[in-house]
Design an enzyme around this catalytic site. Structure first.
Site, PDB file in Angstrom:
ATOM      1  N   HIS A 209       0.853  -1.197  -0.068  1.00 49.42           N
ATOM      2  CA  HIS A 209       0.198  -0.087  -0.163  1.00 49.42           C
ATOM      3  C   HIS A 209       0.958   1.272   0.018  1.00 49.42           C
ATOM      4  O   HIS A 209       0.193   2.154   0.059  1.00 49.42           O
ATOM      5  CB  HIS A 209      -1.014  -0.056   1.098  1.00 49.42           C
ATOM      6  CG  HIS A 209      -0.428   0.349   2.473  1.00 49.42           C
ATOM      7  ND1 HIS A 209       0.291  -0.589   3.188  1.00 49.42           N
ATOM      8  CD2 HIS A 209      -0.180   1.293   3.013  1.00 49.42           C
ATOM      9  CE1 HIS A 209       1.060  -0.114   4.445  1.00 49.42           C
ATOM     10  NE2 HIS A 209       0.641   1.097   4.346  1.00 49.42           N
TER      11      HIS A 209
HETATM   12  C1  UD1 Z   1      -2.340   5.490   5.725  1.00 48.53           C
HETATM   13  C2  UD1 Z   1      -0.998   6.077   6.388  1.00 48.53           C
HETATM   14  C3  UD1 Z   1      -0.247   4.998   6.205  1.00 48.53           C
HETATM   15  C4  UD1 Z   1      -0.653   3.783   6.846  1.00 48.53           C
HETATM   16  C5  UD1 Z   1      -1.981   3.229   6.319  1.00 48.53           C
HETATM   17  C6  UD1 Z   1      -2.365   1.993   6.785  1.00 48.53           C
HETATM   18  C7  UD1 Z   1      -0.632   8.424   6.038  1.00 48.53           C
HETATM   19  C8  UD1 Z   1       0.253   9.486   5.396  1.00 48.53           C
HETATM   20  N1  UD1 Z   1      -0.490   7.167   5.696  1.00 48.53           N
HETATM   21  O1  UD1 Z   1      -2.046   5.330   4.412  1.00 48.53           O
HETATM   22  O2  UD1 Z   1       1.071   5.482   7.028  1.00 48.53           O
HETATM   23  O3  UD1 Z   1       0.327   2.464   6.605  1.00 48.53           O
HETATM   24  O4  UD1 Z   1      -2.656   4.494   6.464  1.00 48.53           O
HETATM   25  O5  UD1 Z   1      -3.451   1.674   6.020  1.00 48.53           O
HETATM   26  O6  UD1 Z   1      -1.332   8.868   7.151  1.00 48.53           O
HETATM   27  N2  UD1 Z   1      -9.517   5.051   1.605  1.00 48.53           N
HETATM   28  C9  UD1 Z   1     -10.497   4.232   1.380  1.00 48.53           C
HETATM   29  N3  UD1 Z   1     -11.087   4.011   2.646  1.00 48.53           N
HETATM   30  C10 UD1 Z   1     -10.730   4.296   3.768  1.00 48.53           C
HETATM   31  C11 UD1 Z   1      -9.448   5.137   3.753  1.00 48.53           C
HETATM   32  C12 UD1 Z   1      -8.847   5.610   2.734  1.00 48.53           C
HETATM   33  O7  UD1 Z   1     -10.981   3.909   0.274  1.00 48.53           O
HETATM   34  O8  UD1 Z   1     -11.329   4.022   4.705  1.00 48.53           O
HETATM   35  C13 UD1 Z   1      -8.759   5.288   0.308  1.00 48.53           C
HETATM   36  C14 UD1 Z   1      -8.752   6.575  -0.478  1.00 48.53           C
HETATM   37  O9  UD1 Z   1      -9.042   6.500  -1.566  1.00 48.53           O
HETATM   38  C15 UD1 Z   1      -7.647   7.188   0.035  1.00 48.53           C
HETATM   39  C16 UD1 Z   1      -6.693   6.414  -0.022  1.00 48.53           C
HETATM   40  O10 UD1 Z   1      -7.287   5.007   0.467  1.00 48.53           O
HETATM   41  O11 UD1 Z   1      -7.483   8.484  -0.734  1.00 48.53           O
HETATM   42  C17 UD1 Z   1      -5.489   6.547   1.099  1.00 48.53           C
HETATM   43  O12 UD1 Z   1      -6.026   6.701   2.120  1.00 48.53           O
HETATM   44  P1  UD1 Z   1      -4.878   7.396   3.277  1.00 48.53           P
HETATM   45  O13 UD1 Z   1      -5.936   7.551   4.611  1.00 48.53           O
HETATM   46  O14 UD1 Z   1      -4.838   8.822   2.826  1.00 48.53           O
HETATM   47  O15 UD1 Z   1      -3.455   6.672   3.194  1.00 48.53           O
HETATM   48  P2  UD1 Z   1      -3.290   5.194   3.592  1.00 48.53           P
HETATM   49  O16 UD1 Z   1      -2.707   4.783   2.019  1.00 48.53           O
HETATM   50  O17 UD1 Z   1      -4.277   4.525   3.715  1.00 48.53           O
END
Ligand code: UD1
Length: 390
Positions: A209
């Site tokens: 991820h």
């Molecule tokens: C975040 C953390 C990362 C951690 C990871 C665990 C930061 C910078 N990154 O990354 O350190 O290892 O979480 O999972 O804080 N999305 C969904 N559903 C959700 C949440 C997110 O579909 O409930 C999708 C959205 O499209 C979003 C993308 O995932 O834009 C990324 O989510 P985000 O929370 O920004 O970062 P992660 O890649 O999950």
């Protein structure tokens, strides 16, 4: 004594669970749990609260997804009035996600001391958003609770004073040890067709991820190709993070998956994100785990399962020094060859870093109670200086 803890993303929930349960045992602590809503899907959030026995958060800021700046700012704006109203004597933050950074900035700007759990880890790679979050959080937090010796060394090298540093072990491993027996009852292996009676067939697990691995097709596609090659020998189960799934779909890369056909004995098999107990069970019986996650490097070390980290660095060197982790990078040939080597010479490791014994949360709460942070004023008041655990 008022304490407020902030969580936001999936790995935060496993880290705060043992702290919440320790705090519940202390009668004169009033504790509130705030969820920022950085992760909001049930599969990344709600399920974990249920399985880990976490209480419903007292408040969910529901910030959702967005750019790093936007997300950090939304958490800060949402949290500020909450801190002003509750006036905790201490704020707990865990890990290195955007919510960790945002909560720390907000509390410290209000003069409220912060305790950072999982402090001191460094990849020395500022292209990782988490490295920025870690460095800023540690610089301004009052109490730094560290999981491994490298964290202590990093903080000392940055000039942090000794009285802020506490080597206490790993709360994520507290949670793992507490849930391992329950996870053993999961039916996930039967569902995936790799358990026949008491016999578990060999399989691997993949998670990806990190933006550096999944955002660029020139990295993601060769990684999936390499997995497909390794999966010619054993099935490789790939619970896919939503961020990764979006990229796979956008780039039309789903032809690398064979689908999750029950009983399929080979192939890269895409799965929805799994809950904590199913994933723990899956890791525990796996021949090899391939991952770019920090937490999974630690969990496989605690389980003794061989782990190949698909990155060029780790902020958790104890998992290599004292555990089952190898930093293998993203070169496909190297990954396939290391994976095959593990399959041919498989053994479970019994090494574990010092203090990863299931009691980190108790040590943390002991330090906090000795320090006595009172919530009536915004500034911290230390009644007595406790013995350092370093
Ligand atoms: C975040 C953390 C990362 C951690 C990871 C665990 C930061 C910078 N990154 O990354 O350190 O290892 O979480 O999972 O804080 N999305 C969904 N559903 C959700 C949440 C997110 O579909 O409930 C999708 C959205 O499209 C979003 C993308 O995932 O834009 C990324 O989510 P985000 O929370 O920004 O970062 P992660 O890649 O999950």
């Amino acid at each position: 004594m008022r304490i407020l803890s902030v969580v936001g993303a999936r790995p935060n929930f496993m880290k705060i669970a043992p702290i919440v349960s320790e705090l519940r045992r202390v009668s004169d602590v009033s504790h509130r749990l705030v969820h920022t809503g950085q992760h909001y899907d049930d599969k990344l959030s709600g399920t974990f609260f249920e399985e880990l026995g976490l209480p419903e958060p007292d408040l969910n800021l529901q910030v959702g997804s967005g750019s790093h700046t936007w997300q950090t700012a939304e958490v800060m704006k949402g949290l500020e009035p909450v801190l002003e109203e509750f006036r905790p004597g201490l704020v707990f933050v865990v890990g290195d996600v955007n919510s960790t950074l945002a909560a720390t900035l907000t509390a410290v700007k209000l003069g409220i001391p912060v305790a950072h759990i999982e402090a001191g880890l460094r990849s020395f790679d500022l292209t990782m958003p988490e490295e920025i979050n870690r460095k800023v959080t540690d610089t301004i937090s009052e109490l730094l609770f560290v999981t491994e010796q490298s964290g202590v060394d990093n903080l000392r090298a940055e000039g942090v004073s000794e009285d802020r540093i506490f080597l206490v072990g790993n709360v994520m491993i507290d949670t793992l040890l507490r849930h391992r027996a329950i996870a053993a009852k999961s039916r996930i292996l039967e569902k995936l067709g790799v358990k026949e009676g008491e016999h578990v067939l060999p399989y691997g697990v993949l998670t990806l991820h990190r933006p550096s691995n999944v955002d660029q097709p020139e990295t993601l596609e060769p990684l999936l190709q390499a997995m497909g090659e390794l999966a010619q020998e054993i099935p490789v189960f790939f619970p896919i993070h939503p961020r990764t799934m979006t990229r796979v779909r956008d780039l039309n890369l789903d032809h690398y998956f064979v689908g999750s056909r029950k009983g399929s004995l080979t192939g890269l098999q895409a799965l929805d994100p799994l809950g904590y107990l199913d994933f723990l069970c899956l890791m525990d019986h796996s021949r090899v785990v391939l991952t770019d996650s920090g937490g999974i490097q630690e969990e496989t070390t605690a389980l003794g399962v061989p782990c190949l980290t698909l990155r060029n660095n780790t902020e958790r060197p104890a998992t290599v020094e004292h555990g089952s982790n190898q930093i293998i990078g993203v070169n496909p040939t190297r990954i396939v060859s290391a994976g095959r080597h593990i399959l041919r010479n498989w053994s479970r490791s019994s090494r574990r870093p010092p203090l990863w014994d299931g009691h980190a949360a108790r040590r943390i709460v002991e330090v906090v109670l000795q320090k006595r942070f009172f919530g009536s004023a915004h500034r911290c008041q230390e009644q007595s200086s406790s013995e350092q655990l370093v």
